[in-house]
Design a protein around this motif. Structure first.
Motif, PDB file in Angstrom:
ATOM      1  N   MET A 127      41.160  38.470  37.221  1.00 25.79           N
ATOM      2  CA  MET A 127      41.777  39.680  37.950  1.00 25.79           C
ATOM      3  C   MET A 127      42.305  40.806  36.767  1.00 25.79           C
ATOM      4  O   MET A 127      43.917  40.289  36.113  1.00 25.79           O
ATOM      5  CB  MET A 127      42.786  39.691  39.039  1.00 25.79           C
ATOM      6  CG  MET A 127      41.861  38.604  40.308  1.00 25.79           C
ATOM      7  SD  MET A 127      42.858  38.741  41.466  1.00 25.79           S
ATOM      8  CE  MET A 127      42.752  40.899  42.634  1.00 25.79           C
ATOM      9  N   GLY A 128      41.876  42.142  36.540  1.00 25.65           N
ATOM     10  CA  GLY A 128      42.592  42.829  35.418  1.00 25.65           C
ATOM     11  C   GLY A 128      43.435  43.945  36.896  1.00 25.65           C
ATOM     12  O   GLY A 128      44.041  43.215  37.644  1.00 25.65           O
ATOM     13  N   ALA A 129      44.382  44.934  35.634  1.00 26.84           N
ATOM     14  CA  ALA A 129      45.421  45.630  36.517  1.00 26.84           C
ATOM     15  C   ALA A 129      44.854  46.382  37.477  1.00 26.84           C
ATOM     16  O   ALA A 129      43.787  46.552  37.183  1.00 26.84           O
ATOM     17  CB  ALA A 129      45.856  46.187  34.927  1.00 26.84           C
ATOM     18  N   HIS A 130      45.367  46.387  38.411  1.00 20.33           N
ATOM     19  CA  HIS A 130      45.494  46.618  39.465  1.00 20.33           C
ATOM     20  C   HIS A 130      43.769  46.609  40.691  1.00 20.33           C
ATOM     21  O   HIS A 130      43.818  47.694  41.201  1.00 20.33           O
ATOM     22  CB  HIS A 130      45.614  48.888  39.422  1.00 20.33           C
ATOM     23  CG  HIS A 130      46.523  49.074  38.760  1.00 20.33           C
ATOM     24  ND1 HIS A 130      48.401  49.209  39.728  1.00 20.33           N
ATOM     25  CD2 HIS A 130      47.106  49.163  37.392  1.00 20.33           C
ATOM     26  CE1 HIS A 130      48.995  49.575  38.381  1.00 20.33           C
ATOM     27  NE2 HIS A 130      48.330  49.613  36.920  1.00 20.33           N
ATOM     28  N   SER A 131      43.611  45.904  40.062  1.00 17.37           N
ATOM     29  CA  SER A 131      42.294  44.752  40.799  1.00 17.37           C
ATOM     30  C   SER A 131      42.840  44.886  42.311  1.00 17.37           C
ATOM     31  O   SER A 131      43.739  44.366  42.328  1.00 17.37           O
ATOM     32  CB  SER A 131      41.523  44.079  40.208  1.00 17.37           C
ATOM     33  OG  SER A 131      42.711  43.152  39.701  1.00 17.37           O
ATOM     34  N   VAL A 132      41.833  44.771  43.707  1.00 15.40           N
ATOM     35  CA  VAL A 132      42.194  44.649  44.373  1.00 15.40           C
ATOM     36  C   VAL A 132      41.224  43.234  45.142  1.00 15.40           C
ATOM     37  O   VAL A 132      40.193  43.304  45.279  1.00 15.40           O
ATOM     38  CB  VAL A 132      42.501  45.103  45.619  1.00 15.40           C
ATOM     39  CG1 VAL A 132      42.559  44.988  46.742  1.00 15.40           C
ATOM     40  CG2 VAL A 132      43.317  46.201  44.845  1.00 15.40           C
ATOM     41  N   MET A 133      41.851  42.454  45.633  1.00 14.61           N
ATOM     42  CA  MET A 133      41.216  41.302  46.336  1.00 14.61           C
ATOM     43  C   MET A 133      41.050  41.514  48.250  1.00 14.61           C
ATOM     44  O   MET A 133      42.251  41.227  48.627  1.00 14.61           O
ATOM     45  CB  MET A 133      40.699  40.108  45.558  1.00 14.61           C
ATOM     46  CG  MET A 133      39.326  39.178  46.214  1.00 14.61           C
ATOM     47  SD  MET A 133      40.285  36.803  46.225  1.00 14.61           S
ATOM     48  CE  MET A 133      39.324  37.278  44.491  1.00 14.61           C
ATOM     49  N   GLY A 134      40.706  42.141  48.835  1.00 12.23           N
ATOM     50  CA  GLY A 134      41.187  42.733  50.310  1.00 12.23           C
ATOM     51  C   GLY A 134      41.377  41.791  51.193  1.00 12.23           C
ATOM     52  O   GLY A 134      40.758  39.967  50.081  1.00 12.23           O
ATOM     53  N   PRO A 135      41.732  41.822  52.153  1.00 16.07           N
ATOM     54  CA  PRO A 135      41.803  40.771  53.236  1.00 16.07           C
ATOM     55  C   PRO A 135      40.090  40.055  53.635  1.00 16.07           C
ATOM     56  O   PRO A 135      39.252  40.581  53.248  1.00 16.07           O
ATOM     57  CB  PRO A 135      41.587  41.561  54.596  1.00 16.07           C
ATOM     58  CG  PRO A 135      42.493  42.612  54.673  1.00 16.07           C
ATOM     59  CD  PRO A 135      41.768  43.093  52.711  1.00 16.07           C
ATOM     60  N   LYS A 136      40.186  38.723  53.449  1.00 23.62           N
ATOM     61  CA  LYS A 136      39.099  38.382  54.432  1.00 23.62           C
ATOM     62  C   LYS A 136      37.995  37.846  53.004  1.00 23.62           C
ATOM     63  O   LYS A 136      36.609  38.108  54.018  1.00 23.62           O
ATOM     64  CB  LYS A 136      38.364  38.492  55.814  1.00 23.62           C
ATOM     65  CG  LYS A 136      40.010  38.176  56.550  1.00 23.62           C
ATOM     66  CD  LYS A 136      39.264  37.571  58.024  1.00 23.62           C
ATOM     67  CE  LYS A 136      40.462  37.543  59.327  1.00 23.62           C
ATOM     68  NZ  LYS A 136      40.826  36.773  60.066  1.00 23.62           N
ATOM     69  N   VAL A 137      38.274  38.053  51.833  1.00 20.32           N
ATOM     70  CA  VAL A 137      37.080  38.325  50.708  1.00 20.32           C
ATOM     71  C   VAL A 137      37.134  36.197  50.475  1.00 20.32           C
ATOM     72  O   VAL A 137      37.499  36.096  50.409  1.00 20.32           O
ATOM     73  CB  VAL A 137      38.111  38.486  49.593  1.00 20.32           C
ATOM     74  CG1 VAL A 137      36.768  38.480  48.185  1.00 20.32           C
ATOM     75  CG2 VAL A 137      38.205  40.373  49.780  1.00 20.32           C
ATOM     76  N   VAL A 138      35.292  36.123  49.870  1.00 16.79           N
ATOM     77  CA  VAL A 138      35.318  35.129  50.035  1.00 16.79           C
ATOM     78  C   VAL A 138      34.741  35.190  47.973  1.00 16.79           C
ATOM     79  O   VAL A 138      34.519  35.708  48.205  1.00 16.79           O
ATOM     80  CB  VAL A 138      34.187  34.121  51.007  1.00 16.79           C
ATOM     81  CG1 VAL A 138      33.782  33.106  50.239  1.00 16.79           C
ATOM     82  CG2 VAL A 138      34.524  34.311  51.694  1.00 16.79           C
ATOM     83  N   CYS A 139      36.069  34.510  47.783  1.00 13.59           N
ATOM     84  CA  CYS A 139      35.561  34.344  46.349  1.00 13.59           C
ATOM     85  C   CYS A 139      35.887  32.885  45.542  1.00 13.59           C
ATOM     86  O   CYS A 139      35.955  31.684  45.916  1.00 13.59           O
ATOM     87  CB  CYS A 139      36.909  34.634  45.512  1.00 13.59           C
ATOM     88  SG  CYS A 139      36.558  34.628  43.330  1.00 13.59           S
ATOM     89  N   TYR A 140      34.662  32.847  45.194  1.00 17.76           N
ATOM     90  CA  TYR A 140      33.350  31.519  45.752  1.00 17.76           C
ATOM     91  C   TYR A 140      32.930  30.970  44.230  1.00 17.76           C
ATOM     92  O   TYR A 140      32.104  31.174  43.761  1.00 17.76           O
ATOM     93  CB  TYR A 140      32.484  31.669  46.483  1.00 17.76           C
ATOM     94  CG  TYR A 140      31.547  29.601  46.615  1.00 17.76           C
ATOM     95  CD1 TYR A 140      32.701  28.509  46.440  1.00 17.76           C
ATOM     96  CD2 TYR A 140      30.600  29.988  46.892  1.00 17.76           C
ATOM     97  CE1 TYR A 140      32.109  27.172  47.359  1.00 17.76           C
ATOM     98  CE2 TYR A 140      30.102  28.551  46.975  1.00 17.76           C
ATOM     99  CZ  TYR A 140      31.116  27.007  47.459  1.00 17.76           C
ATOM    100  OH  TYR A 140      30.164  25.904  47.695  1.00 17.76           O
ATOM    101  N   CYS A 141      34.562  31.007  42.872  1.00 20.76           N
ATOM    102  CA  CYS A 141      33.718  31.200  41.611  1.00 20.76           C
ATOM    103  C   CYS A 141      34.121  29.625  41.587  1.00 20.76           C
ATOM    104  O   CYS A 141      34.770  29.090  40.778  1.00 20.76           O
ATOM    105  CB  CYS A 141      35.737  31.319  41.238  1.00 20.76           C
ATOM    106  SG  CYS A 141      36.809  30.919  42.385  1.00 20.76           S
ATOM    107  N   MET A 142      32.701  28.883  42.005  1.00 22.88           N
ATOM    108  CA  MET A 142      32.267  27.725  40.858  1.00 22.88           C
ATOM    109  C   MET A 142      32.112  28.470  39.278  1.00 22.88           C
ATOM    110  O   MET A 142      32.132  27.618  38.810  1.00 22.88           O
ATOM    111  CB  MET A 142      30.799  27.166  41.642  1.00 22.88           C
ATOM    112  CG  MET A 142      31.112  27.242  42.963  1.00 22.88           C
ATOM    113  SD  MET A 142      29.640  26.699  43.514  1.00 22.88           S
ATOM    114  CE  MET A 142      28.942  27.505  44.021  1.00 22.88           C
ATOM    115  N   SER A 143      32.012  29.961  39.129  1.00 22.53           N
ATOM    116  CA  SER A 143      31.813  30.045  38.084  1.00 22.53           C
ATOM    117  C   SER A 143      32.881  31.455  37.350  1.00 22.53           C
ATOM    118  O   SER A 143      33.604  31.528  38.707  1.00 22.53           O
ATOM    119  CB  SER A 143      29.781  30.614  37.352  1.00 22.53           C
ATOM    120  OG  SER A 143      30.742  30.902  35.691  1.00 22.53           O
ATOM    121  N   THR A 144      33.256  31.891  36.281  1.00 18.90           N
ATOM    122  CA  THR A 144      34.019  32.808  36.745  1.00 18.90           C
ATOM    123  C   THR A 144      33.792  34.499  37.289  1.00 18.90           C
ATOM    124  O   THR A 144      32.507  34.264  37.256  1.00 18.90           O
ATOM    125  CB  THR A 144      34.195  33.030  34.766  1.00 18.90           C
ATOM    126  OG1 THR A 144      34.240  32.279  34.032  1.00 18.90           O
ATOM    127  CG2 THR A 144      35.194  34.080  34.464  1.00 18.90           C
TER     128      THR A 144
END
Length: 186
Positions: free
Chosen positions: A79-96
């Protein structure tokens, strides 16, 4: 991270797609996030950044991850500067999965970094990276499929489903998503 050969492990019948050590790390991560991350107050972004970093995520000091967000495998999160992952986001990061500076992934969005080979009788898992460009916005409840790049300043509308790249400073919406127009650059 290497994916196990489906021919040897048979995921169609419940076999694993990842090594034991990988699954154990995800188990420990899930417990730690559930106890210490998910229960933390919303303003405690620094605490959640710390937890993610301990488990291998690359997160800028100003990035924000909300407590109800779900990160499947922290070493694949960038995650870069000031990036946001909001409420209830699913980040299914099997890869980058990379979020550029000032990228916003809004509530309930789903970033899916893997699929299966539809032509493989053994159901081989195929991880594919996702990139959300600088100043891009993935709006509420949108789905970003495996291998998709959302370009700089692009906007993916609420509940949109995108399975191919979105160009820089374009607005896409719908299911399947299609280009609506260009976005004003800033």
């Amino acid at each position: 991270m290497s994916v196990l050969n489906a021919k040897d492990y048979n995921p169609r019948e419940g076999g694993p797609s990842f090594s034991v050590s990988h699954r154990l790390l995800r188990l420990v991560w899930g417990i730690v996030w559930g106890v210490f991350g998910r229960c933390s107050p919303v303003p405690f972004h620094g605490w959640r950044r710390f937890l993610l970093r301990v488990f291998g995520a690359k997160i800028a000091p100003s990035a924000r991850v909300y407590p109800s967000a779900s990160v499947w495998y922290p070493p694949n999160l960038d995650m870069g500067a000031h990036s946001v992952m909001g409420p209830k986001v699913v980040c299914y990061c099997m890869s980058t999965i990379r979020l550029g500076p000032y990228a916003i992934v809004s509530q309930f969005a789903h970033l899916c970094g893997g699929t299966h080979d539809p032509d493989d009788p053994d159901f081989q898992l195929v991880p594919k990276p996702i990139a959300i460009g600088a100043k891009a916005w993935v709006a509420a409840d949108a789905f970003v499929g495996p291998g998709v790049n959302v370009g700089e300043g692009a906007l993916l509308g609420a509940r949109a489903v995108v399975t191919k790249d979105v160009g820089a400073w374009e607005i896409w919406a719908g299911n399947p998503a299609r280009k609506i127009r260009d976005r004003k650059r800033f």
